[in-house]
Write a protein that holds these residues in place. Structure first.
Motif, PDB file in Angstrom:
ATOM      1  N   UNK A   1       0.813  -1.216   0.000  1.00  0.00           N
ATOM      2  CA  UNK A   1       0.000   0.000   0.000  1.00  0.00           C
ATOM      3  C   UNK A   1       0.850   1.270   0.000  1.00  0.00           C
ATOM      4  N   UNK A   2       2.034   1.166   0.587  1.00  0.00           N
ATOM      5  CA  UNK A   2       2.909   2.347   0.676  1.00  0.00           C
ATOM      6  C   UNK A   2       4.278   1.980   0.109  1.00  0.00           C
ATOM      7  N   UNK A   3       4.767   2.814  -0.782  1.00  0.00           N
ATOM      8  CA  UNK A   3       6.017   2.470  -1.472  1.00  0.00           C
ATOM      9  C   UNK A   3       7.215   2.361  -0.520  1.00  0.00           C
ATOM     10  N   UNK A   4       7.213   3.140   0.570  1.00  0.00           N
ATOM     11  CA  UNK A   4       8.374   3.078   1.478  1.00  0.00           C
ATOM     12  C   UNK A   4       8.427   1.759   2.247  1.00  0.00           C
ATOM     13  N   UNK A   5       7.339   0.986   2.209  1.00  0.00           N
ATOM     14  CA  UNK A   5       7.400  -0.345   2.829  1.00  0.00           C
ATOM     15  C   UNK A   5       8.485  -1.188   2.162  1.00  0.00           C
ATOM     16  N   UNK A   6       8.734  -0.874   0.875  1.00  0.00           N
ATOM     17  CA  UNK A   6       9.725  -1.659   0.132  1.00  0.00           C
ATOM     18  C   UNK A   6      11.131  -1.501   0.712  1.00  0.00           C
TER      19      UNK A   6
ATOM     20  N   UNK B   1      13.023   8.547   4.342  1.00  0.00           N
ATOM     21  CA  UNK B   1      13.541   7.329   3.691  1.00  0.00           C
ATOM     22  C   UNK B   1      15.051   7.368   3.458  1.00  0.00           C
ATOM     23  N   UNK B   2      15.599   8.582   3.303  1.00  0.00           N
ATOM     24  CA  UNK B   2      17.055   8.700   3.118  1.00  0.00           C
ATOM     25  C   UNK B   2      17.797   8.184   4.348  1.00  0.00           C
ATOM     26  N   UNK B   3      17.267   8.502   5.528  1.00  0.00           N
ATOM     27  CA  UNK B   3      17.898   8.037   6.761  1.00  0.00           C
ATOM     28  C   UNK B   3      17.821   6.513   6.870  1.00  0.00           C
TER      29      UNK B   3
ATOM     30  N   UNK C   1       4.261   1.969   8.096  1.00  0.00           N
ATOM     31  CA  UNK C   1       3.306   2.732   7.282  1.00  0.00           C
ATOM     32  C   UNK C   1       1.870   2.225   7.425  1.00  0.00           C
ATOM     33  N   UNK C   2       1.703   0.920   7.593  1.00  0.00           N
ATOM     34  CA  UNK C   2       0.346   0.377   7.734  1.00  0.00           C
ATOM     35  C   UNK C   2      -0.288   0.844   9.035  1.00  0.00           C
ATOM     36  N   UNK C   3       0.531   0.924  10.086  1.00  0.00           N
ATOM     37  CA  UNK C   3       0.020   1.382  11.378  1.00  0.00           C
ATOM     38  C   UNK C   3      -0.277   2.875  11.358  1.00  0.00           C
TER      39      UNK C   3
END
Lengths: 80, 563
Positions: free
Chosen positions: B5-10, B87-89, B77-79
């Motif tokens: 659902x959220x790209x940063x989960x990747x 995301x850089x960090x 992200x789901x929570x």
């Protein structure tokens, strides 16, 4: 006090007593506070009471966990 | 959830993959150690036993942490219902973790040369503290890494007023992870005080912090896998954490028995650590109830198998085996022997390692976009191999440990004089045998997860291939689960009696029948019950697919009639 509460408290006391018996220290001379047997007694009694509280809280919350499950199951079954 | 659902989960994927690589090498070092136990001259002078052991324990902690980070980044992200902050960090955190791993692995070898890298009164390169062997430079980088994790997670979470119990559990967990680490970051010249703070990090981490993260992640994975309600899972998470602290904060004093801390800890340390299995029993029932809330087919069997393995081995390894040796009267014999190894392997790998693997098996198919056509056979086989292998390792260590306690501690025979090693020879041979089973499982699961979605698609079994809901696959009711749990605890009580019997004068006089008999009944009984219970649990869940398929082919009229 309800019967369930009495049973729960009884179980908590028995479980704590067993834990207390198993927790007998390996050393036998009560050497850390040699001047005060009263302090040692207080230490044992306080430990026992805390253990009874934790067991009692555990049994009570476990019961609620099952009650929540039953309620949710009933709700799901009622849904079309 | 059938897609990301959220790209940063990747971003979690790289941590899961690193976890797998480190897991492979950690298990490899474990196998090497078993060979060195049999032949102590193996690689002596090149890769000494103590160095290989340090690599094994350090990599064990690092891959578990990598799995935790991956799982937290995946569920964050789901929570929060939004993308991860900074995301850089997170990318920086990954490279920092890689650097820590490389530094840690490389500097352990310096222990063999007697070089700690002293500078400014600190051991900069390596410090020889068991489990925390990395030197001060590593410590600082790890601290910064934990701080980044805290920042990312807390910035991602919604406002505190909107937090549920899982937010609180994870939030407190990552902050405590960072704060408790500080106690391992300074050098104390007095060995007993240094040891006290080392235990502080190792055990408050495991029993006070990792447990909190574990309970929270198990809760949320149950929400994802079974659609369990956040409210009831939140209740279980809250009380699970409360019981961890009510019992564990004082109960952790079972580590203070023999390290120079005041004697009075022997009583409270024993009493409260006897209560430490309570949150684990709570978690055990929580997973049973949530898995049986509805009777829908289970979509991802390997993910649930590892999650169940995590909760059950937590119950058995941390709860029951921990209980047996937690009293001063039993710990005085078992402390520092192979009996402890049995507990440590089942508890650490079982509870925390399997959770990371469960999260990976849940997340990787989603991230690789193969959730609908996901061949689960390798994953299931790998689960059974690592699960059986680990139970076997636990058995071998426990039996070897019982012999060790008798020969070494009660008879007082020489370790270095060669009296103990021959007595333990049989157990020493069992360890590599089960270790090999475990290693094959590790290779399979690493291969499976690394190549999932990348290798050629295999034919996937349809629902009809699922076991029939009869016999071993029939529905698992609460009363039956209770009986399995009771059986485990009965065997745990037998083991405890066996360890207590080392206090008897007759045993110390050379009569070994009673402790050996108790260990001979207790350990195999407990571990076989565990194996069978997990088999029964999973079989009953897999049979739901069969039931669902049968239901689907029933004519509408028959379906109505069958209600």
């Amino acid at each position: 006090m309800s019967a369930q509460r009495i049973v729960r408290l009884g179980l908590a006391i028995v479980a704590s007593a067993v834990s207390l018996a198993l927790s007998s220290p390996y050393w036998r001379d009560f050497g850390y506070w040699p001047e005060s047997r009263r302090l040692w007694t207080l230490y044992f009694v306080l430990g026992f009471l805390l253990a009874v509280y934790v067991f009692d809280a555990f049994l009570g919350r476990l019961r609620t966990l099952f009650e929540h499950d039953a309620l949710e199951r009933a709700t799901r079954e009622d849904e079309p | 959830m059938i897609r990301i659902e959220y790209q940063t989960q990747r971003l979690s994927l790289r941590f899961f993959l690193l976890m797998l690589v480190l897991f492979f090498f950690q298990a490899g070092f474990g196998l090497l150690l078993t060979a060195q136990h049999i032949d102590p001259t193996l690689l002596a002078g090149t890769l000494n036993f103590n160095v290989a052991r340090a690599e094994h324990t350090n990599l064990g902690i690092l891959w578990v942490l990598s799995g935790f980070i991956g799982a937290i980044l995946f569920v964050g992200p789901l929570l929060s219902k939004r993308e991860l902050a900074a995301p850089g960090l997170i990318k920086f955190l990954f490279y920092a973790l890689l650097a820590v791993v490389a530094w840690n692995v490389a500097t352990q070898w310096l222990a063999q040369q007697g070089n700690a890298g002293w500078w400014l009164g600190q051991p900069m390169l390596q410090e020889g503290l068991e489990y925390l062997e990395g030197g001060r430079i590593t410590d600082v980088v790890i601290f910064v890494g934990f701080a980044i994790l805290c920042y990312v997670l807390l910035r991602t979470f919604p406002r505190v007023s909107n937090w549920n119990e899982i937010h609180w559990g994870l939030g407190i967990g990552v902050v405590a992870l960072t704060l408790v680490w500080v106690f391992g970051m300074f050098f104390v010249e007095r060995l007993d005080l240094q040891e006290y703070f080392r235990w502080y990090v190792v055990h408050y981490w495991v029993e006070g912090v990792w447990e909190v993260i574990h309970i929270s992640l198990v809760g949320f994975l149950l929400v994802l896998m079974f659609g369990a309600s956040i409210k009831s899972v939140g209740y279980a998470v809250f009380w699970g954490i409360a019981f961890v602290w009510l019992s564990g904060l004082l109960g952790n004093a079972h580590h203070y028995f023999w390290i120079g801390t005041p004697e009075f800890w022997q009583f409270w340390g024993s009493l409260f650590s006897a209560l430490e299995p309570l949150p684990l029993i709570f978690c055990f029932w929580h997973i049973y109830l949530d898995a049986h809330q509805d009777r829908k087919p289970i979509g991802n069997v390997p993910a649930f198998a590892f999650l169940l393995g995590s909760v059950v081995l937590e119950q058995v390894g941390a709860g029951i085996l921990g209980f047996t040796m937690t009293f001063a009267l039993t710990n005085v014999w078992s402390h520092g022997t192979w009996v402890t190894l049995s507990h440590a392997h089942l508890a650490l790998f079982g509870t925390f390692g399997m959770l990371g693997l469960a999260a990976a098996y849940y997340a990787v198919p989603l991230m690789r976009g193969v959730v609908q056509q996901f061949d689960q056979r390798l994953g299931k086989l790998a689960f059974w191999l690592v699960f059986t292998g680990m139970l076997g390792l636990g058995f071998a260590f426990a039996i070897g440990g019982t012999v060790q306690v008798f020969v070494y501690r009660t008879l007082g025979l020489d370790w270095f004089g060669g009296d103990v090693a021959p007595a333990m020879q049989f157990a020493k041979l069992m360890v590599p045998a089960f270790g090999l089973v475990f290693m094959i499982g590790v290779c399979l699961l690493v291969y499976d997860l690394l190549t999932l979605g990348l290798r050629a698609k295999a034919t996937i079994d349809g629902p009809a291939a699922a076991p029939a809901p009869t016999g071993w696959g029939r529905r698992l009711y609460g009363w039956e689960t209770g009986l399995w749990l009771l059986a485990m605890w009965v065997f745990g009580a037998i083991i405890t009696l066996g360890l207590l019997s080392f206090n008897l004068h007759s045993v110390q006089g050379g009569h070994r029948l009673f402790p050996y008999l108790m260990a001979g009944i207790g350990y195999p009984g407990l571990l076989l019950t565990t194996l069978l219970f997990v088999g029964r649990f999973l079989r009953s869940l897999e049979a739901r697919c069969h039931a669902a398929a049968a239901q689907a082919v029933l004519p509408a009229g028959l379906q109505a009639a069958s209600g």
